[in-house]
Design a protein around this motif. Structure first.
Motif, PDB file in Angstrom:
ATOM      1  N   MET A 106      35.425  10.910 -76.785  1.00 28.76           N
ATOM      2  CA  MET A 106      36.183  11.110 -75.659  1.00 28.76           C
ATOM      3  C   MET A 106      35.018  11.868 -74.598  1.00 28.76           C
ATOM      4  SD  MET A 106      39.505  12.732 -77.563  1.00 28.76           S
ATOM      5  CE  MET A 106      40.476  11.572 -78.767  1.00 28.76           C
ATOM      6  N   GLN A 107      34.681  11.103 -73.899  1.00 27.92           N
ATOM      7  CA  GLN A 107      33.435  11.412 -73.058  1.00 27.92           C
ATOM      8  C   GLN A 107      33.834  11.956 -71.771  1.00 27.92           C
ATOM      9  OE1 GLN A 107      31.216   7.640 -73.599  1.00 27.92           O
ATOM     10  NE2 GLN A 107      29.647   8.898 -74.878  1.00 27.92           N
ATOM     11  N   ASP A 108      32.992  12.488 -71.159  1.00 29.95           N
ATOM     12  CA  ASP A 108      33.002  13.159 -69.699  1.00 29.95           C
ATOM     13  C   ASP A 108      32.676  12.186 -68.618  1.00 29.95           C
ATOM     14  OD1 ASP A 108      33.044  14.400 -67.387  1.00 29.95           O
ATOM     15  OD2 ASP A 108      31.685  16.036 -67.911  1.00 29.95           O
ATOM     16  N   GLU A 109      33.663  11.436 -68.333  1.00 29.14           N
ATOM     17  CA  GLU A 109      33.182  10.440 -67.284  1.00 29.14           C
ATOM     18  C   GLU A 109      32.369  10.503 -66.211  1.00 29.14           C
ATOM     19  OE1 GLU A 109      37.091   8.520 -66.443  1.00 29.14           O
ATOM     20  OE2 GLU A 109      37.812  10.341 -65.228  1.00 29.14           O
ATOM     21  N   ALA A 110      32.518  11.838 -65.501  1.00 25.88           N
ATOM     22  CA  ALA A 110      31.908  12.383 -64.464  1.00 25.88           C
ATOM     23  C   ALA A 110      30.262  12.759 -64.599  1.00 25.88           C
ATOM     24  CB  ALA A 110      32.298  13.882 -63.978  1.00 25.88           C
ATOM     25  N   GLN A 111      29.735  12.309 -65.976  1.00 21.77           N
ATOM     26  CA  GLN A 111      28.304  12.165 -66.214  1.00 21.77           C
ATOM     27  C   GLN A 111      27.605  10.736 -66.044  1.00 21.77           C
ATOM     28  OE1 GLN A 111      26.756  15.037 -67.302  1.00 21.77           O
ATOM     29  NE2 GLN A 111      28.551  15.923 -66.930  1.00 21.77           N
ATOM     30  N   PRO A 112      26.849  10.755 -65.284  1.00 25.47           N
ATOM     31  CA  PRO A 112      26.165   9.324 -64.880  1.00 25.47           C
ATOM     32  C   PRO A 112      25.514   8.830 -66.179  1.00 25.47           C
ATOM     33  CG  PRO A 112      25.175  11.290 -63.576  1.00 25.47           C
ATOM     34  CD  PRO A 112      25.845  11.970 -64.428  1.00 25.47           C
ATOM     35  N   SER A 113      25.282   9.485 -67.086  1.00 24.68           N
ATOM     36  CA  SER A 113      24.934   8.568 -68.409  1.00 24.68           C
ATOM     37  C   SER A 113      26.141   7.900 -69.108  1.00 24.68           C
ATOM     38  CB  SER A 113      24.043   9.501 -69.236  1.00 24.68           C
ATOM     39  OG  SER A 113      25.153  10.645 -69.819  1.00 24.68           O
ATOM     40  N   VAL A 114      27.261   8.873 -69.163  1.00 25.03           N
ATOM     41  CA  VAL A 114      28.579   8.069 -69.379  1.00 25.03           C
ATOM     42  C   VAL A 114      29.069   6.922 -69.002  1.00 25.03           C
ATOM     43  CG1 VAL A 114      31.109   8.619 -69.958  1.00 25.03           C
ATOM     44  CG2 VAL A 114      29.188  10.336 -70.789  1.00 25.03           C
ATOM     45  N   MET A 115      28.844   7.141 -67.418  1.00 23.00           N
ATOM     46  CA  MET A 115      29.188   5.832 -66.560  1.00 23.00           C
ATOM     47  C   MET A 115      28.211   4.714 -66.744  1.00 23.00           C
ATOM     48  SD  MET A 115      32.102   6.362 -65.427  1.00 23.00           S
ATOM     49  CE  MET A 115      32.240   4.834 -64.338  1.00 23.00           C
ATOM     50  N   ALA A 116      26.983   4.839 -67.083  1.00 23.73           N
ATOM     51  CA  ALA A 116      26.066   4.031 -67.178  1.00 23.73           C
ATOM     52  C   ALA A 116      26.465   3.060 -68.366  1.00 23.73           C
ATOM     53  CB  ALA A 116      24.548   4.523 -67.209  1.00 23.73           C
ATOM     54  N   ARG A 117      26.920   3.546 -69.514  1.00 20.61           N
ATOM     55  CA  ARG A 117      27.428   2.945 -70.628  1.00 20.61           C
ATOM     56  C   ARG A 117      28.309   2.163 -70.235  1.00 20.61           C
ATOM     57  NH1 ARG A 117      28.448   5.557 -76.641  1.00 20.61           N
ATOM     58  NH2 ARG A 117      28.253   3.607 -77.601  1.00 20.61           N
ATOM     59  N   LYS A 118      29.340   2.497 -69.581  1.00 20.88           N
ATOM     60  CA  LYS A 118      30.714   1.728 -68.878  1.00 20.88           C
ATOM     61  C   LYS A 118      30.105   0.504 -68.200  1.00 20.88           C
ATOM     62  CE  LYS A 118      33.489   5.817 -69.050  1.00 20.88           C
ATOM     63  NZ  LYS A 118      34.762   5.640 -69.735  1.00 20.88           N
ATOM     64  N   ILE A 119      29.356   0.919 -67.351  1.00 22.20           N
ATOM     65  CA  ILE A 119      28.894  -0.212 -66.340  1.00 22.20           C
ATOM     66  C   ILE A 119      28.141  -1.171 -67.093  1.00 22.20           C
ATOM     67  CG2 ILE A 119      26.913  -0.800 -64.687  1.00 22.20           C
ATOM     68  CD1 ILE A 119      27.767   2.154 -63.552  1.00 22.20           C
ATOM     69  N   ARG A 150      35.371  12.918 -59.185  1.00 20.98           N
ATOM     70  CA  ARG A 150      34.228  13.410 -59.730  1.00 20.98           C
ATOM     71  C   ARG A 150      33.665  12.167 -60.570  1.00 20.98           C
ATOM     72  NH1 ARG A 150      34.203  17.368 -63.276  1.00 20.98           N
ATOM     73  NH2 ARG A 150      31.925  17.328 -63.235  1.00 20.98           N
ATOM     74  N   CYS A 151      34.644  11.603 -61.113  1.00 19.52           N
ATOM     75  CA  CYS A 151      34.053  10.673 -62.146  1.00 19.52           C
ATOM     76  C   CYS A 151      33.411   9.270 -61.010  1.00 19.52           C
ATOM     77  CB  CYS A 151      35.149   9.878 -62.630  1.00 19.52           C
ATOM     78  SG  CYS A 151      35.031   8.003 -63.426  1.00 19.52           S
ATOM     79  N   LEU A 152      33.999   8.933 -60.139  1.00 17.67           N
ATOM     80  CA  LEU A 152      33.471   8.072 -59.162  1.00 17.67           C
ATOM     81  C   LEU A 152      31.985   8.621 -58.536  1.00 17.67           C
ATOM     82  CD1 LEU A 152      33.057   5.450 -57.347  1.00 17.67           C
ATOM     83  CD2 LEU A 152      35.214   6.310 -56.097  1.00 17.67           C
ATOM     84  N   GLU A 153      32.386   9.625 -57.777  1.00 19.41           N
ATOM     85  CA  GLU A 153      31.232  10.293 -56.877  1.00 19.41           C
ATOM     86  C   GLU A 153      29.870  10.885 -57.619  1.00 19.41           C
ATOM     87  OE1 GLU A 153      32.712  12.914 -53.966  1.00 19.41           O
ATOM     88  OE2 GLU A 153      34.409  11.588 -53.470  1.00 19.41           O
ATOM     89  N   GLU A 154      30.283  11.582 -58.866  1.00 17.04           N
ATOM     90  CA  GLU A 154      29.355  12.342 -59.861  1.00 17.04           C
ATOM     91  C   GLU A 154      28.946  11.365 -60.856  1.00 17.04           C
ATOM     92  OE1 GLU A 154      30.035  16.249 -60.737  1.00 17.04           O
ATOM     93  OE2 GLU A 154      31.124  16.568 -58.976  1.00 17.04           O
ATOM     94  N   GLY A 155      29.743  10.530 -61.286  1.00 19.46           N
ATOM     95  CA  GLY A 155      29.294   9.663 -62.619  1.00 19.46           C
ATOM     96  C   GLY A 155      29.044   8.149 -62.121  1.00 19.46           C
ATOM     97  N   LEU A 156      29.739   7.372 -61.431  1.00 17.86           N
ATOM     98  CA  LEU A 156      29.254   6.084 -61.339  1.00 17.86           C
ATOM     99  C   LEU A 156      28.446   6.123 -60.283  1.00 17.86           C
ATOM    100  CD1 LEU A 156      31.366   2.731 -61.295  1.00 17.86           C
ATOM    101  CD2 LEU A 156      30.331   3.290 -59.309  1.00 17.86           C
ATOM    102  N   LEU A 157      28.493   6.755 -59.061  1.00 20.41           N
ATOM    103  CA  LEU A 157      27.590   6.725 -57.894  1.00 20.41           C
ATOM    104  C   LEU A 157      26.234   7.129 -58.209  1.00 20.41           C
ATOM    105  CD1 LEU A 157      30.001   7.075 -54.791  1.00 20.41           C
ATOM    106  CD2 LEU A 157      29.093   4.949 -55.766  1.00 20.41           C
ATOM    107  N   ARG A 158      26.257   8.063 -59.172  1.00 19.38           N
ATOM    108  CA  ARG A 158      24.726   8.285 -59.710  1.00 19.38           C
ATOM    109  C   ARG A 158      24.239   7.815 -60.826  1.00 19.38           C
ATOM    110  NH1 ARG A 158      25.833  15.106 -58.800  1.00 19.38           N
ATOM    111  NH2 ARG A 158      26.413  14.823 -56.371  1.00 19.38           N
ATOM    112  N   ALA A 159      24.863   6.854 -61.258  1.00 17.90           N
ATOM    113  CA  ALA A 159      24.391   6.030 -62.501  1.00 17.90           C
ATOM    114  C   ALA A 159      23.403   5.299 -62.045  1.00 17.90           C
ATOM    115  CB  ALA A 159      25.537   5.254 -63.253  1.00 17.90           C
TER     116      ALA A 159
END
Length: 445
Positions: A106-119, A150-159
């Motif tokens: 159950m990860q924090d999607e606002a983290q770039p590293s978490v979104m990088a895995r999803k991408i 925050r997921c989009l702006e701090e997670g995905l866009l900073r991945a």
């Protein structure tokens, strides 16, 4: 996402379509190993593998309530996210597959590293775009802004690998109701900030601020998804959008034209404006307010470009409680694709839904009965191979009928509605592998 009771569901309950709030007020209390494996990637269909650039684009809806948001902390306490409901989910009947356990945790999607895995997972399996459920509310007099962003702006866009995926927005302009969870004895209520209720309809000044924010914050990004050359922006409830303008179609059209002008001025170019079919009924006569004939008239007046569906249950009925068979709803969904394609004047992009189980959004100690959303039946038997069958049908339908060919998928991560592509402990990468088999991976992804 949150959902209204559809016409099909209401018919099953012997009444006219109604919102889940009204429904609850009235009732009161009333796989195979190849697919289950999480490691290896399965080979794509030979025809698609030979020419993957010609296959439809695949856009998966992304629900971003798996990180901490200040408004959620205001309502539910420090550190809250919807993972709290996933943790507490229990089987509600014999054979019910709950809880759903995410293989990645159950990860924090606002983290770039978490979104990088999803991408990487999406790009490696043939998902071309994340279509973010995106929220904007008025929170006080003259005060409005984004929510769950925050997921989009701090997670995905900073991945670091954001260039591997496209993204776009589906403005989820519904009222923000307290579904986290729902107690059967209490009507669903729309949440407030102070004395301000978070209604989906936005007044012209708020929508003007919204479009400026969207153009400047997202559409200028090189990974923003374009359809037919235009930056894609979808509106969930077009009728509620119109409500924000006092039902003045001319004023609403002027606001959309201003949105297009802002995009051009910012160097974005043209827009592709899509509307969801949640407030359109494909199987009613033309005289019905929600008919395709009336939708066509409104869409033409507003200058919209296309349609798609968020989830099968908006148009396909549950026939049994506690479970309706996935293949049964899949067959009905195919008739929805055909009916909407023939009846709507603008292009329609078919939707495939991975599953449905909204029971985690109910109080787990309450007796489980068929009371309407989120007390709905579950889609049973939605194994990866059954999902693959749906994907293949949608692919072929889109290639033959949609222009441009696009398939939308519900969803990347609707864990509390039982519809997700992310790996779980039961099926591993099975649902992602199904997408890869049917659509392959575009070169350069």
């Amino acid at each position: 996402m949150t959902h209204d009771l559809t016409g099909g569901q209401a018919a099953q309950l012997g009444g006219a379509p109604m919102s889940r709030k009204r429904f609850l007020q009235l009732t009161g209390a009333a796989t195979t190993a190849a697919f289950a494996g999480g490691g290896g990637l399965l080979q794509p269909d030979a025809a698609v593998a030979a020419g993957p650039q010609a296959r439809p684009e695949v856009a998966a809806f992304y629900f971003p309530q798996w990180h901490v948001d200040p408004l959620n902390e205001y309502w539910f306490g420090r550190g809250w996210s919807e993972w709290e409901l996933v943790k507490r989910a229990q089987p509600r009947y014999a054979g019910h597959q709950q809880p759903k356990v995410p293989a990645w945790g159950m990860q924090d999607e606002a983290q770039p590293s978490v979104m990088a895995r999803k991408i990487d997972a999406a790009a490696d399996h043939g998902v071309d775009a994340f279509m973010f459920d995106w929220y904007w509310y008025t929170t006080g007099t003259g005060s409005w802004g984004p929510y769950l962003h925050r997921c989009l702006e701090e997670g995905l866009l900073r991945a670091p690998n954001v260039s591997r995926i496209k993204f776009a927005l589906m403005w989820a302009n519904h009222d923000w109701n307290n579904l986290f969870p729902v107690h059967r004895a209490n009507p669903v209520n729309t949440l407030k900030v102070g004395n301000t209720t978070l209604f989906g309809a936005q007044v012209p000044a708020s929508f003007d601020a919204l479009t400026t924010y969207v153009v400047e914050k997202y559409m200028t990004h090189p990974s923003y998804w374009r359809v037919g050359g235009g930056a894609y922006f979808s509106i969930y409830q077009i009728e509620k959008f119109l409500d924000g303008f006092g039902r003045d179609v001319g004023a609403a059209r002027a606001a959309l034209d201003a949105f297009r002008a802002k995009a051009r001025a910012a160097g974005v170019g043209e827009l592709h404006l899509n509307c969801m079919t949640v407030d359109c009924e494909p199987f009613v006569p033309d005289s019905h307010p929600r008919s395709m004939a009336n939708r066509n008239k409104l869409v033409a007046q507003l200058g919209m470009d296309s349609h798609t569906t968020y989830v099968w249950i908006h148009h396909s009925p549950f026939t049994r409680f506690p479970e309706t068979a996935y293949p049964e709803m899949r067959a009905h969904a195919a008739t929805v694709w055909d009916t909407l394609t023939r009846g709507l004047d603008r292009p329609y992009f078919p939707n495939v839904t991975m599953g449905w189980d909204s029971s985690p959004r109910t109080v787990q100690s309450d007796v489980w009965e068929n009371l309407g959303y989120p007390w709905t039946p579950v889609l049973g038997g939605n194994t990866p191979q059954e999902f693959e069958t749906a994907l293949r049908s949608a692919r072929d339908f889109a290639l033959a009928n949609a222009s441009p060919p696009i398939v939308t998928v519900n969803a990347w991560n609707e864990w509390t509605e039982g519809s997700y592509l992310e790996p779980d402990e039961q099926h591993g990468n099975g649902y992602l592998n199904a997408i890869r088999r049917v659509f392959a991976v575009r070169k350069g992804a």
